[in-house]
Design a protein around this motif. Sequence first.
Motif, PDB file in Angstrom:
ATOM      1  N   GLY A  91      -5.889   3.866  -4.238  1.00  0.00           N
ATOM      2  CA  GLY A  91      -4.546   3.905  -3.887  1.00  0.00           C
ATOM      3  C   GLY A  91      -4.313   2.989  -3.087  1.00  0.00           C
ATOM      4  O   GLY A  91      -2.859   2.680  -2.730  1.00  0.00           O
ATOM      5  N   THR A  93      -4.720  -0.532  -2.583  1.00  0.00           N
ATOM      6  CA  THR A  93      -3.997  -1.913  -3.298  1.00  0.00           C
ATOM      7  C   THR A  93      -2.672  -1.702  -3.598  1.00  0.00           C
ATOM      8  O   THR A  93      -2.002  -2.657  -3.451  1.00  0.00           O
ATOM      9  CB  THR A  93      -4.978  -2.391  -4.518  1.00  0.00           C
ATOM     10  OG1 THR A  93      -6.341  -2.538  -3.963  1.00  0.00           O
ATOM     11  CG2 THR A  93      -4.283  -3.523  -5.164  1.00  0.00           C
ATOM     12  N   ALA A  94      -2.281  -0.409  -4.425  1.00  0.00           N
ATOM     13  CA  ALA A  94      -1.127  -0.327  -4.734  1.00  0.00           C
ATOM     14  C   ALA A  94      -0.036  -0.090  -3.501  1.00  0.00           C
ATOM     15  O   ALA A  94       1.052  -0.754  -3.659  1.00  0.00           O
ATOM     16  CB  ALA A  94      -0.848   0.818  -5.721  1.00  0.00           C
ATOM     17  N   LEU A  95      -0.409   0.649  -2.606  1.00  0.00           N
ATOM     18  CA  LEU A  95       0.368   0.830  -1.311  1.00  0.00           C
ATOM     19  C   LEU A  95       0.676  -0.521  -0.735  1.00  0.00           C
ATOM     20  O   LEU A  95       1.785  -0.625   0.021  1.00  0.00           O
ATOM     21  CB  LEU A  95      -0.583   1.866  -0.449  1.00  0.00           C
ATOM     22  CG  LEU A  95       0.392   2.371   0.665  1.00  0.00           C
ATOM     23  CD1 LEU A  95      -0.165   3.694   0.904  1.00  0.00           C
ATOM     24  CD2 LEU A  95       0.462   1.481   1.863  1.00  0.00           C
ATOM     25  N   GLY A  97       0.429  -3.454  -1.874  1.00  0.00           N
ATOM     26  CA  GLY A  97       1.565  -4.145  -2.789  1.00  0.00           C
ATOM     27  C   GLY A  97       2.977  -3.768  -2.549  1.00  0.00           C
ATOM     28  O   GLY A  97       3.916  -4.454  -2.664  1.00  0.00           O
ATOM     29  N   GLU A  98       3.156  -2.206  -2.584  1.00  0.00           N
ATOM     30  CA  GLU A  98       4.602  -1.807  -2.358  1.00  0.00           C
ATOM     31  C   GLU A  98       5.111  -2.225  -0.968  1.00  0.00           C
ATOM     32  O   GLU A  98       6.159  -2.643  -1.174  1.00  0.00           O
ATOM     33  CB  GLU A  98       4.460  -0.394  -2.273  1.00  0.00           C
ATOM     34  CG  GLU A  98       4.282   0.230  -3.692  1.00  0.00           C
ATOM     35  CD  GLU A  98       4.365   1.471  -3.918  1.00  0.00           C
ATOM     36  OE1 GLU A  98       4.969   2.388  -3.231  1.00  0.00           O
ATOM     37  OE2 GLU A  98       3.359   2.326  -4.911  1.00  0.00           O
ATOM     38  N   ASP A 100       4.466  -5.044   0.804  1.00  0.00           N
ATOM     39  CA  ASP A 100       4.612  -6.390   0.496  1.00  0.00           C
ATOM     40  C   ASP A 100       6.079  -6.598  -0.333  1.00  0.00           C
ATOM     41  O   ASP A 100       6.680  -7.407   0.239  1.00  0.00           O
ATOM     42  CB  ASP A 100       3.565  -7.154  -0.162  1.00  0.00           C
ATOM     43  CG  ASP A 100       3.592  -8.720   0.012  1.00  0.00           C
ATOM     44  OD1 ASP A 100       4.217  -9.146   1.075  1.00  0.00           O
ATOM     45  OD2 ASP A 100       3.137  -9.315  -0.902  1.00  0.00           O
ATOM     46  N   LEU A 127      -5.625  -9.545  -2.594  1.00  0.00           N
ATOM     47  CA  LEU A 127      -4.931  -8.628  -1.654  1.00  0.00           C
ATOM     48  C   LEU A 127      -4.611  -9.225  -0.444  1.00  0.00           C
ATOM     49  O   LEU A 127      -3.637  -8.991   0.058  1.00  0.00           O
ATOM     50  CB  LEU A 127      -6.075  -7.349  -1.269  1.00  0.00           C
ATOM     51  CG  LEU A 127      -5.468  -6.228  -0.344  1.00  0.00           C
ATOM     52  CD1 LEU A 127      -4.432  -5.335  -1.022  1.00  0.00           C
ATOM     53  CD2 LEU A 127      -6.596  -5.590   0.239  1.00  0.00           C
ATOM     54  N   ARG A 130      -1.533 -11.312   0.771  1.00  0.00           N
ATOM     55  CA  ARG A 130      -0.321 -10.638   1.218  1.00  0.00           C
ATOM     56  C   ARG A 130      -0.287 -10.384   2.773  1.00  0.00           C
ATOM     57  O   ARG A 130       0.996  -9.979   3.191  1.00  0.00           O
ATOM     58  CB  ARG A 130      -0.169  -9.111   0.284  1.00  0.00           C
ATOM     59  CG  ARG A 130      -0.326  -9.337  -0.945  1.00  0.00           C
ATOM     60  CD  ARG A 130      -0.485  -7.937  -1.404  1.00  0.00           C
ATOM     61  NE  ARG A 130      -0.380  -7.691  -3.037  1.00  0.00           N
ATOM     62  CZ  ARG A 130       0.846  -7.779  -3.774  1.00  0.00           C
ATOM     63  NH1 ARG A 130       1.994  -7.967  -3.173  1.00  0.00           N
ATOM     64  NH2 ARG A 130       0.590  -7.802  -5.106  1.00  0.00           N
ATOM     65  N   ALA A 190      -5.236   7.517   1.057  1.00  0.00           N
ATOM     66  CA  ALA A 190      -3.907   6.944   0.517  1.00  0.00           C
ATOM     67  C   ALA A 190      -2.438   7.711   0.334  1.00  0.00           C
ATOM     68  O   ALA A 190      -1.445   7.342   0.898  1.00  0.00           O
ATOM     69  CB  ALA A 190      -4.084   5.958  -0.723  1.00  0.00           C
ATOM     70  N   ARG A 194       0.672   7.493   2.541  1.00  0.00           N
ATOM     71  CA  ARG A 194       1.986   7.217   1.944  1.00  0.00           C
ATOM     72  C   ARG A 194       3.085   8.155   2.575  1.00  0.00           C
ATOM     73  O   ARG A 194       4.088   7.772   2.819  1.00  0.00           O
ATOM     74  CB  ARG A 194       1.880   7.315   0.601  1.00  0.00           C
ATOM     75  CG  ARG A 194       3.021   7.270  -0.386  1.00  0.00           C
ATOM     76  CD  ARG A 194       2.707   7.376  -1.784  1.00  0.00           C
ATOM     77  NE  ARG A 194       1.951   6.271  -2.432  1.00  0.00           N
ATOM     78  CZ  ARG A 194       2.333   4.959  -2.630  1.00  0.00           C
ATOM     79  NH1 ARG A 194       3.776   4.671  -2.474  1.00  0.00           N
ATOM     80  NH2 ARG A 194       1.445   4.111  -3.290  1.00  0.00           N
TER      81      ARG A 194
END
Length: 203
Positions: A91, A93-95, A97-98, A100, A127, A130, A190, A194
């Motif tokens: 979770g 990498t997605a977090l 990305g969000e 960023d 990663l 970012r 994660a 979040r």
Amino acid sequence: MVQPRAVIFDVGKVLFDWEPRFLYERLIEDDRALEAFLANVVTREWHSQHDAGRPFAETSAELRARFPEHEALIAAWGSRFGETLGPAIPGMTALVGELDAGGVPLFAITNFSGEFWPPFRAREAALFDRFRDIVVSGDERLVKPDPAIYALALRRFGLEGPDAVFIDDSLPNVAAAADAGIHALHFTGAGKLRVDLKALGLL
């Protein structure tokens, strides 16, 4: 409370898993021998010297003198350190990305060898590209939870403590960040992170 605008991550056990066993279970077949090697030879205390800036050439020479029968296994720590680092924490990498994509400035403070960091940084460039800046303990010869590393990072990042949220799996590191005036979160996964970041208006 000042609204934070930036996020400062730890790396090991927050963004990526780290465990010497990942490497040495490939090299030592016997479970009892593996446990003994990890507990008595390449210990966390021994490795902490790398995070503090001591070169592997020095620490490995000292360790080989104590355990000459393990010379090849000790050498593998240097040549194959990347194999002690596992995949991204689920979770995360997605977090990242969000955050960023939302324009949140991203930084990191990591206890990591200055020798071993560059190849890992290159391996995970998708990663780490970012991130605007990353303070590496081995380069600075300052290790979390030393207050000096937080002060250095804030100066370098151009932040005041209340401007940032710091995330770490180590409670002493979290407490030291809080003492530095940074919003500090203890990382347990994660999903919980979040929720915490949404509560702070960062997601």
